[in-house]
Scaffold this motif. Structure first.
Motif, PDB file in Angstrom:
ATOM      1  N   ASP A   1       0.813  -1.212   0.000  1.00  0.00           N
ATOM      2  CA  ASP A   1       0.000   0.000   0.000  1.00  0.00           C
ATOM      3  C   ASP A   1       0.851   1.270   0.000  1.00  0.00           C
ATOM      4  OD1 ASP A   1       0.986  -0.132   2.543  1.00  0.00           O
ATOM      5  OD2 ASP A   1      -0.954  -0.436   3.519  1.00  0.00           O
ATOM      6  N   GLU A   2       2.067   1.169  -0.522  1.00  0.00           N
ATOM      7  CA  GLU A   2       2.917   2.346  -0.650  1.00  0.00           C
ATOM      8  C   GLU A   2       3.736   2.253  -1.929  1.00  0.00           C
ATOM      9  OE1 GLU A   2       6.588   2.132   2.069  1.00  0.00           O
ATOM     10  OE2 GLU A   2       5.115   0.912   3.143  1.00  0.00           O
ATOM     11  N   ARG A   3       4.343   3.364  -2.286  1.00  0.00           N
ATOM     12  CA  ARG A   3       5.103   3.448  -3.533  1.00  0.00           C
ATOM     13  C   ARG A   3       6.500   2.876  -3.307  1.00  0.00           C
ATOM     14  NH1 ARG A   3       3.943   8.815  -4.450  1.00  0.00           N
ATOM     15  NH2 ARG A   3       1.914   8.161  -5.213  1.00  0.00           N
ATOM     16  N   ALA A   4       6.965   2.030  -4.230  1.00  0.00           N
ATOM     17  CA  ALA A   4       8.269   1.392  -4.048  1.00  0.00           C
ATOM     18  C   ALA A   4       8.924   1.149  -5.397  1.00  0.00           C
ATOM     19  CB  ALA A   4       8.129   0.067  -3.296  1.00  0.00           C
ATOM     20  N   VAL A   5      10.239   0.988  -5.357  1.00  0.00           N
ATOM     21  CA  VAL A   5      10.977   0.519  -6.521  1.00  0.00           C
ATOM     22  C   VAL A   5      11.879  -0.616  -6.052  1.00  0.00           C
ATOM     23  CG1 VAL A   5      12.789   2.272  -6.257  1.00  0.00           C
ATOM     24  CG2 VAL A   5      12.495   1.123  -8.442  1.00  0.00           C
ATOM     25  N   PHE A   6      11.808  -1.734  -6.747  1.00  0.00           N
ATOM     26  CA  PHE A   6      12.616  -2.902  -6.432  1.00  0.00           C
ATOM     27  C   PHE A   6      13.735  -3.003  -7.456  1.00  0.00           C
ATOM     28  CE2 PHE A   6       8.828  -3.721  -4.137  1.00  0.00           C
ATOM     29  CZ  PHE A   6       9.122  -4.645  -3.140  1.00  0.00           C
ATOM     30  N   ILE A   7      14.969  -3.103  -6.981  1.00  0.00           N
ATOM     31  CA  ILE A   7      16.098  -3.272  -7.890  1.00  0.00           C
ATOM     32  C   ILE A   7      16.709  -4.654  -7.684  1.00  0.00           C
ATOM     33  CG2 ILE A   7      16.590  -0.817  -8.061  1.00  0.00           C
ATOM     34  CD1 ILE A   7      18.899  -1.177  -6.116  1.00  0.00           C
ATOM     35  N   GLY A   8      17.333  -5.163  -8.744  1.00  0.00           N
ATOM     36  CA  GLY A   8      17.944  -6.478  -8.688  1.00  0.00           C
ATOM     37  C   GLY A   8      19.156  -6.508  -7.784  1.00  0.00           C
ATOM     38  N   SER A   9      19.492  -7.695  -7.333  1.00  0.00           N
ATOM     39  CA  SER A   9      20.576  -7.861  -6.370  1.00  0.00           C
ATOM     40  C   SER A   9      21.894  -7.273  -6.854  1.00  0.00           C
ATOM     41  CB  SER A   9      20.757  -9.353  -6.072  1.00  0.00           C
ATOM     42  OG  SER A   9      21.798  -9.564  -5.151  1.00  0.00           O
ATOM     43  N   PHE A  10      22.123  -7.274  -8.169  1.00  0.00           N
ATOM     44  CA  PHE A  10      23.429  -6.875  -8.693  1.00  0.00           C
ATOM     45  C   PHE A  10      23.398  -5.553  -9.452  1.00  0.00           C
ATOM     46  CE2 PHE A  10      22.910 -11.531  -8.765  1.00  0.00           C
ATOM     47  CZ  PHE A  10      23.763 -11.840  -7.716  1.00  0.00           C
ATOM     48  N   GLN A  11      22.269  -4.839  -9.381  1.00  0.00           N
ATOM     49  CA  GLN A  11      22.196  -3.575 -10.087  1.00  0.00           C
ATOM     50  C   GLN A  11      22.891  -2.454  -9.310  1.00  0.00           C
ATOM     51  OE1 GLN A  11      17.778  -3.550 -10.969  1.00  0.00           O
ATOM     52  NE2 GLN A  11      18.569  -2.992 -12.998  1.00  0.00           N
ATOM     53  N   SER A  12      23.461  -1.524 -10.053  1.00  0.00           N
ATOM     54  CA  SER A  12      24.086  -0.350  -9.451  1.00  0.00           C
ATOM     55  C   SER A  12      23.014   0.638  -9.009  1.00  0.00           C
ATOM     56  CB  SER A  12      25.020   0.325 -10.460  1.00  0.00           C
ATOM     57  OG  SER A  12      25.344   1.631 -10.059  1.00  0.00           O
ATOM     58  N   TYR A  13      23.050   1.031  -7.746  1.00  0.00           N
ATOM     59  CA  TYR A  13      22.057   1.965  -7.217  1.00  0.00           C
ATOM     60  C   TYR A  13      22.058   3.261  -8.007  1.00  0.00           C
ATOM     61  CZ  TYR A  13      19.416   4.853  -3.928  1.00  0.00           C
ATOM     62  OH  TYR A  13      18.492   5.688  -3.349  1.00  0.00           O
ATOM     63  N   ARG A  14      23.224   3.871  -8.184  1.00  0.00           N
ATOM     64  CA  ARG A  14      23.262   5.184  -8.817  1.00  0.00           C
ATOM     65  C   ARG A  14      22.927   5.134 -10.297  1.00  0.00           C
ATOM     66  NH1 ARG A  14      28.970   4.993  -7.336  1.00  0.00           N
ATOM     67  NH2 ARG A  14      30.217   4.153  -9.065  1.00  0.00           N
ATOM     68  N   ASN A  15      23.118   3.972 -10.925  1.00  0.00           N
ATOM     69  CA  ASN A  15      22.743   3.843 -12.330  1.00  0.00           C
ATOM     70  C   ASN A  15      21.243   3.646 -12.521  1.00  0.00           C
ATOM     71  OD1 ASN A  15      25.378   4.104 -13.144  1.00  0.00           O
ATOM     72  ND2 ASN A  15      25.703   1.913 -13.512  1.00  0.00           N
ATOM     73  N   GLU A  16      20.556   3.188 -11.490  1.00  0.00           N
ATOM     74  CA  GLU A  16      19.134   2.874 -11.603  1.00  0.00           C
ATOM     75  C   GLU A  16      18.223   3.911 -10.967  1.00  0.00           C
ATOM     76  OE1 GLU A  16      18.069   0.263 -13.316  1.00  0.00           O
ATOM     77  OE2 GLU A  16      20.116  -0.401 -13.702  1.00  0.00           O
ATOM     78  N   ILE A  17      18.664   4.488  -9.837  1.00  0.00           N
ATOM     79  CA  ILE A  17      17.767   5.272  -8.997  1.00  0.00           C
ATOM     80  C   ILE A  17      18.094   6.758  -9.068  1.00  0.00           C
ATOM     81  CG2 ILE A  17      16.934   5.628  -6.637  1.00  0.00           C
ATOM     82  CD1 ILE A  17      16.136   2.940  -7.851  1.00  0.00           C
ATOM     83  N   ASP A  18      17.062   7.581  -9.212  1.00  0.00           N
ATOM     84  CA  ASP A  18      17.190   9.035  -9.127  1.00  0.00           C
ATOM     85  C   ASP A  18      16.698   9.453  -7.745  1.00  0.00           C
ATOM     86  OD1 ASP A  18      16.648  11.843  -9.227  1.00  0.00           O
ATOM     87  OD2 ASP A  18      16.665  11.735 -11.412  1.00  0.00           O
ATOM     88  N   ASP A  19      17.611   9.842  -6.873  1.00  0.00           N
ATOM     89  CA  ASP A  19      17.243  10.167  -5.493  1.00  0.00           C
ATOM     90  C   ASP A  19      16.274  11.337  -5.406  1.00  0.00           C
ATOM     91  OD1 ASP A  19      18.510   8.172  -3.987  1.00  0.00           O
ATOM     92  OD2 ASP A  19      20.438   9.185  -4.123  1.00  0.00           O
ATOM     93  N   ASP A  20      16.369  12.293  -6.326  1.00  0.00           N
ATOM     94  CA  ASP A  20      15.427  13.412  -6.301  1.00  0.00           C
ATOM     95  C   ASP A  20      14.005  12.918  -6.545  1.00  0.00           C
ATOM     96  OD1 ASP A  20      17.456  15.234  -5.834  1.00  0.00           O
ATOM     97  OD2 ASP A  20      17.729  15.716  -7.964  1.00  0.00           O
ATOM     98  N   GLY A  21      13.841  12.008  -7.504  1.00  0.00           N
ATOM     99  CA  GLY A  21      12.521  11.446  -7.769  1.00  0.00           C
ATOM    100  C   GLY A  21      12.021  10.602  -6.615  1.00  0.00           C
ATOM    101  N   VAL A  22      12.934   9.859  -5.993  1.00  0.00           N
ATOM    102  CA  VAL A  22      12.572   9.054  -4.828  1.00  0.00           C
ATOM    103  C   VAL A  22      12.035   9.933  -3.718  1.00  0.00           C
ATOM    104  CG1 VAL A  22      13.545   7.665  -2.948  1.00  0.00           C
ATOM    105  CG2 VAL A  22      14.102   7.110  -5.323  1.00  0.00           C
TER     106      VAL A  22
END
Length: 358
Positions: free
Chosen positions: A149-170
């Protein structure tokens, strides 16, 4: 002893086997597959005779391939070999099942769980808990449908955080970032916009199968469930499912040393694409290159192609799974939830885990 295997999208393979002194002494292959020339059937049988009963699926398949290759090279066959609707791996799986070293769907009862909404990191932790419970023999195979019941993004075990996630959008959209234990890509998941399930099975069910083969094997029922709601789908690439209008779903796996396999899938029901592009960097690049970004754009393959509510689709998927396999109702145990919450505190919510690949 008899073993059977239905090739996903292919044909039925059966093998009858006799064993003496630890070796295969009689092998009889049959099925509704196509095989040319006729004499190749006897070549396959003969290639397996004499092998130790503990021979791996890989070596069984190799023996079939070598037997056919040698017979063709020596001119023992009337023409080139053609296996249609099956392959040496399918024969190997059927042999392993006949010998009791691999299992089929019919050998298991699956516990179906629909526990209701849980925090995203708890959902990820339960993947680990239930897979470990099966490996330790404390729970049987499970099919668990996710709710949150909340907004989430799931990343794979071996994915690079900074390559996948935009902290401003988060930060702007209040997104919980979760790193799961399986590989694969990122999933943007608002409450109610995805259909997600986790399937935990013993390794014996996918004995002899590569990761690539096991994806199609474990997701074969999903194609049937989609057909039930009016969507004609097919496998695309190694771990995706698509329809005529594009990708519907992606799967990921994790295999534990204790003999358990975690397999999960996420399907897009109705995703806010603009919001997703503000949270996921790689998604932004893939989609903006295609010129598809626009205000309030939504990705809604399941909603638009079925015309059904998400709940109705979940019900249809559960009904289809129960129609194909032996199932029983189940629920999460208090100790499992406690273990999951402990894992959230000590692993899934920690910066060390979330940023394990910076």
């Amino acid at each position: 002893m008899r073993g059977e295997y239905k090739v996903p999208g292919g044909k039925f393979v059966a093998v009858d086997v006799d064993v003496a002194d630890g070796r295969l002494v009689d092998v009889r292959l049959s099925g509704d597959f196509f095989l040319e020339p006729d004499e190749a059937l006897g070549v396959i049988d003969a290639a397996l005779i004499g092998l130790p009963e503990q021979t791996s699926a890989r070596d069984l398949a190799a023996a079939v391939e070598e037997g056919l290759r040698a017979a063709e090279a020596e001119g023992l066959l009337a023409g080139p070999v053609a296996l249609v609707g099956f392959d040496p791996w399918a024969v190997a799986v059927a042999v392993r099942r006949a010998l009791g070293r691999a299992t089929s769907w019919d050998d298991h009862t699956f516990e179906v769980l629909r526990p209701g909404p849980l925090p995203p990191r708890t959902l990820a932790a339960l993947d680990q808990v239930l897979t470990e419970e099966l490996a330790e023999g404390r729970r049987g195979p499970t099919l668990r449908f996710w709710e949150w019941d909340e907004r989430a993004v799931f990343i794979g075990s071996f994915q690079s955080y900074r390559n996948e996630i935009d902290d401003d959008g988060v930060d702007e959209h209040g997104v919980t970032v979760v790193r799961r234990i399986s590989g694969g890509g990122a999933m943007f998941m608002e409450a109610g916009n995805c259909v997600t399930f986790s399937l935990v099975v013993p390794a014996s069910l996918v004995d002899g199968m590569s990761f690539e083969r096991s994806y199609a094997f474990l997701d074969d029922w999903v194609l049937g469930a989609l057909a039930d709601v009016g969507v004609e789908a097919h496998f695309s690439g190694m771990n995706d499912v698509a329809s005529a209008v594009g990708k519907l779903a992606g799967s990921a796996q994790k295999r534990l040393a204790g003999g358990a396999v975690l397999h999960h899938m996420t399907m897009a029901y109705d995703i806010d694409q603009d919001k997703m592009l503000e949270v996921l960097r790689i998604g932004r690049e893939k989609l903006s290159d295609k010129g598809t970004r626009s205000a309030n754009k939504r990705v809604d393959p399941l909603r638009s192609q079925t015309g059904l509510s998400r709940e109705a689709i979940l019900d249809a998927f559960e009904k289809h799974f129960r129609s194909r396999y032996r199932t029983t109702d189940s629920a999460l145990r208090p100790d499992e939830l406690e273990r999951a919450e402990d894992l959230v505190r000590t692993k899934f919510a920690t910066q060390e885990w979330i940023h394990r690949v910076p």
